[in-house]
Write a protein that holds these residues in place. Structure first.
Motif, mmCIF file in Angstrom:
data_model
loop_
_atom_site.group_PDB
_atom_site.id
_atom_site.type_symbol
_atom_site.label_atom_id
_atom_site.label_comp_id
_atom_site.label_asym_id
_atom_site.label_seq_id
_atom_site.Cartn_x
_atom_site.Cartn_y
_atom_site.Cartn_z
ATOM 1 N N ALA A 259 18.535 97.488 11.738
ATOM 2 C CA ALA A 259 18.861 97.700 13.149
ATOM 3 C C ALA A 259 17.896 96.920 14.037
ATOM 4 C CB ALA A 259 18.796 99.189 13.486
ATOM 5 N N LYS A 260 16.621 96.933 13.676
ATOM 6 C CA LYS A 260 15.600 96.255 14.480
ATOM 7 C C LYS A 260 15.828 94.743 14.478
ATOM 8 C CE LYS A 260 12.664 98.121 16.409
ATOM 9 N NZ LYS A 260 12.782 98.498 17.844
ATOM 10 N N ILE A 261 16.206 94.208 13.316
ATOM 11 C CA ILE A 261 16.465 92.760 13.223
ATOM 12 C C ILE A 261 17.694 92.393 14.051
ATOM 13 C CG2 ILE A 261 17.145 90.897 11.662
ATOM 14 C CD1 ILE A 261 15.479 92.432 9.474
ATOM 15 N N LEU A 262 18.746 93.211 13.944
ATOM 16 C CA LEU A 262 19.965 92.903 14.699
ATOM 17 C C LEU A 262 19.732 92.994 16.208
ATOM 18 C CD1 LEU A 262 22.627 94.683 12.452
ATOM 19 C CD2 LEU A 262 22.100 92.239 12.559
ATOM 20 N N GLU A 263 18.814 93.861 16.621
ATOM 21 C CA GLU A 263 18.477 93.951 18.051
ATOM 22 C C GLU A 263 17.636 92.752 18.500
ATOM 23 O OE1 GLU A 263 16.224 97.557 18.624
ATOM 24 O OE2 GLU A 263 17.843 98.758 17.754
ATOM 25 N N ASN A 264 16.978 92.115 17.548
ATOM 26 C CA ASN A 264 16.053 91.013 17.866
ATOM 27 C C ASN A 264 16.388 89.776 17.045
ATOM 28 O OD1 ASN A 264 13.811 92.429 19.588
ATOM 29 N ND2 ASN A 264 14.323 93.828 17.922
ATOM 30 N N PRO A 265 17.576 89.187 17.318
ATOM 31 C CA PRO A 265 18.039 88.094 16.453
ATOM 32 C C PRO A 265 17.100 86.883 16.445
ATOM 33 C CG PRO A 265 19.473 88.340 18.370
ATOM 34 C CD PRO A 265 18.559 89.525 18.352
ATOM 35 N N GLN A 266 16.157 86.843 17.389
ATOM 36 C CA GLN A 266 15.216 85.710 17.407
ATOM 37 C C GLN A 266 14.337 85.662 16.147
ATOM 38 O OE1 GLN A 266 14.866 88.442 19.324
ATOM 39 N NE2 GLN A 266 12.716 89.020 19.476
ATOM 40 N N VAL A 267 14.276 86.776 15.397
ATOM 41 C CA VAL A 267 13.426 86.751 14.198
ATOM 42 C C VAL A 267 14.177 86.224 12.965
ATOM 43 C CG1 VAL A 267 12.025 88.683 15.034
ATOM 44 C CG2 VAL A 267 13.899 89.142 13.424
ATOM 45 N N ILE A 268 15.481 85.998 13.098
ATOM 46 C CA ILE A 268 16.267 85.513 11.961
ATOM 47 C C ILE A 268 16.067 84.006 11.812
ATOM 48 C CG2 ILE A 268 18.596 85.261 11.008
ATOM 49 C CD1 ILE A 268 19.376 87.807 12.574
ATOM 50 N N LYS A 269 15.906 83.589 10.568
ATOM 51 C CA LYS A 269 15.742 82.166 10.246
ATOM 52 C C LYS A 269 17.038 81.443 10.590
ATOM 53 C CE LYS A 269 13.281 81.737 6.432
ATOM 54 N NZ LYS A 269 13.149 81.922 4.975
ATOM 55 N N THR A 270 16.955 80.410 11.400
ATOM 56 C CA THR A 270 18.182 79.693 11.777
ATOM 57 C C THR A 270 18.104 78.237 11.319
ATOM 58 O OG1 THR A 270 17.181 79.334 13.952
ATOM 59 C CG2 THR A 270 18.788 81.114 13.771
ATOM 60 N N PRO A 271 19.242 77.575 11.186
ATOM 61 C CA PRO A 271 20.568 78.163 11.342
ATOM 62 C C PRO A 271 20.975 78.961 10.103
ATOM 63 C CG PRO A 271 20.767 75.882 10.649
ATOM 64 C CD PRO A 271 19.298 76.145 10.839
ATOM 65 N N VAL A 272 21.801 79.962 10.357
ATOM 66 C CA VAL A 272 22.495 80.622 9.264
ATOM 67 C C VAL A 272 23.869 79.960 9.208
ATOM 68 C CG1 VAL A 272 23.501 82.785 8.429
ATOM 69 C CG2 VAL A 272 21.305 82.813 9.640
ATOM 70 N N VAL A 273 24.187 79.317 8.092
ATOM 71 C CA VAL A 273 25.476 78.633 7.985
ATOM 72 C C VAL A 273 26.309 79.374 6.955
ATOM 73 C CG1 VAL A 273 26.641 76.458 7.497
ATOM 74 C CG2 VAL A 273 24.385 76.440 8.563
ATOM 75 N N ARG A 274 27.519 79.746 7.372
ATOM 76 C CA ARG A 274 28.408 80.485 6.466
ATOM 77 C C ARG A 274 29.672 79.708 6.184
ATOM 78 N NH1 ARG A 274 30.126 86.227 8.132
ATOM 79 N NH2 ARG A 274 30.626 86.423 5.947
ATOM 80 N N ASN A 275 30.109 79.812 4.940
ATOM 81 C CA ASN A 275 31.392 79.252 4.534
ATOM 82 C C ASN A 275 32.037 80.326 3.661
ATOM 83 O OD1 ASN A 275 33.530 77.633 3.699
ATOM 84 N ND2 ASN A 275 32.335 76.674 2.082
ATOM 85 N N GLY A 276 32.778 81.228 4.282
ATOM 86 C CA GLY A 276 33.325 82.350 3.533
ATOM 87 C C GLY A 276 32.184 83.189 2.971
ATOM 88 N N LYS A 277 32.163 83.354 1.655
ATOM 89 C CA LYS A 277 31.125 84.173 1.023
ATOM 90 C C LYS A 277 29.816 83.412 0.821
ATOM 91 C CE LYS A 277 33.672 87.852 -1.173
ATOM 92 N NZ LYS A 277 33.906 88.425 0.160
ATOM 93 N N GLN A 278 29.883 82.090 0.886
ATOM 94 C CA GLN A 278 28.666 81.305 0.689
ATOM 95 C C GLN A 278 27.892 81.217 1.988
ATOM 96 O OE1 GLN A 278 31.157 77.919 -0.532
ATOM 97 N NE2 GLN A 278 29.833 77.757 -2.313
ATOM 98 N N SER A 279 26.583 81.168 1.883
ATOM 99 C CA SER A 279 25.801 80.965 3.098
ATOM 100 C C SER A 279 24.428 80.433 2.766
ATOM 101 C CB SER A 279 25.685 82.268 3.889
ATOM 102 O OG SER A 279 24.945 83.194 3.127
ATOM 103 N N THR A 280 23.816 79.813 3.772
ATOM 104 C CA THR A 280 22.479 79.250 3.612
ATOM 105 C C THR A 280 21.647 79.618 4.831
ATOM 106 O OG1 THR A 280 23.223 77.220 4.685
ATOM 107 C CG2 THR A 280 23.209 77.226 2.268
ATOM 108 N N LEU A 281 20.348 79.492 4.680
ATOM 109 C CA LEU A 281 19.399 79.681 5.780
ATOM 110 C C LEU A 281 18.659 78.376 5.988
ATOM 111 C CD1 LEU A 281 17.908 83.033 4.474
ATOM 112 C CD2 LEU A 281 19.595 82.764 6.296
ATOM 113 N N GLY A 282 18.507 77.988 7.248
ATOM 114 C CA GLY A 282 17.788 76.749 7.528
ATOM 115 C C GLY A 282 18.673 75.533 7.309
ATOM 116 N N TYR A 283 18.052 74.358 7.295
ATOM 117 C CA TYR A 283 18.785 73.097 7.176
ATOM 118 C C TYR A 283 18.914 72.756 5.694
ATOM 119 C CZ TYR A 283 19.980 68.191 7.894
ATOM 120 O OH TYR A 283 20.609 66.977 7.875
ATOM 121 N N GLN A 284 20.119 72.852 5.150
ATOM 122 C CA GLN A 284 20.336 72.723 3.698
ATOM 123 C C GLN A 284 21.459 71.740 3.360
ATOM 124 O OE1 GLN A 284 18.385 74.290 1.640
ATOM 125 N NE2 GLN A 284 17.598 76.081 2.684
#
Length: 117
Positions: free
Chosen positions: A84-109
């Motif tokens: 809940a705390k992370i979702l309230e403060n999305p600035q702490v999430i590593k970006t970008p989060v890239v999603r392709n259906g079920k696959q996803s990555t964090l950062g530049y990949q």
């Protein structure tokens, strides 16, 4: 390159890795949806699915981020309160989060994205 991609890029306009990610898909003519974390953030479902694909909640956090107080709080609060705390403060999430259906990555990949079907 199949056209079965359903790419979402979660990030912020100021994040240089997010901009690089957008450029990667643009240059390849791959459509994507940009979600501005400052305006919208991630839903609980989105976050949970990405966290699972990337080895858990701890990996989702940019521990080098600017908001040291918030990061310290997240580090030490009870696990059931972390999400809940992370979702309230999305600035702490590593970006970008890239999603392709079920696959996803964090950062530049780019090496991983190249393999996506």
């Amino acid at each position: 390159m199949g056209s079965v991609k359903n790419i979402q890029i979660f990030g912020t306009k100021k994040c240089s890795d997010t901009r690089k990610a957008e450029r990667f898909f643009k240059e390849r003519g791959i459509k994507y949806q940009f979600v501005d974390m400052k305006e919208k953030g991630m839903s609980k479902g989105e976050f949970t699915s990405v966290a699972q694909a990337n080895g858990g909640l701890e990996n989702m956090i940019n521990w080098e981020g600017k908001d040291k107080d918030m990061l310290a709080l997240i580090k030490y609060i009870a696990d059931e309160d972390k999400l809940a705390k992370i979702l309230e403060n999305p600035q702490v999430i590593k970006t970008p989060v890239v999603r392709n259906g079920k696959q996803s990555t964090l950062g530049y990949q780019p090496d991983i994205w190249k393999g996506w079907k």
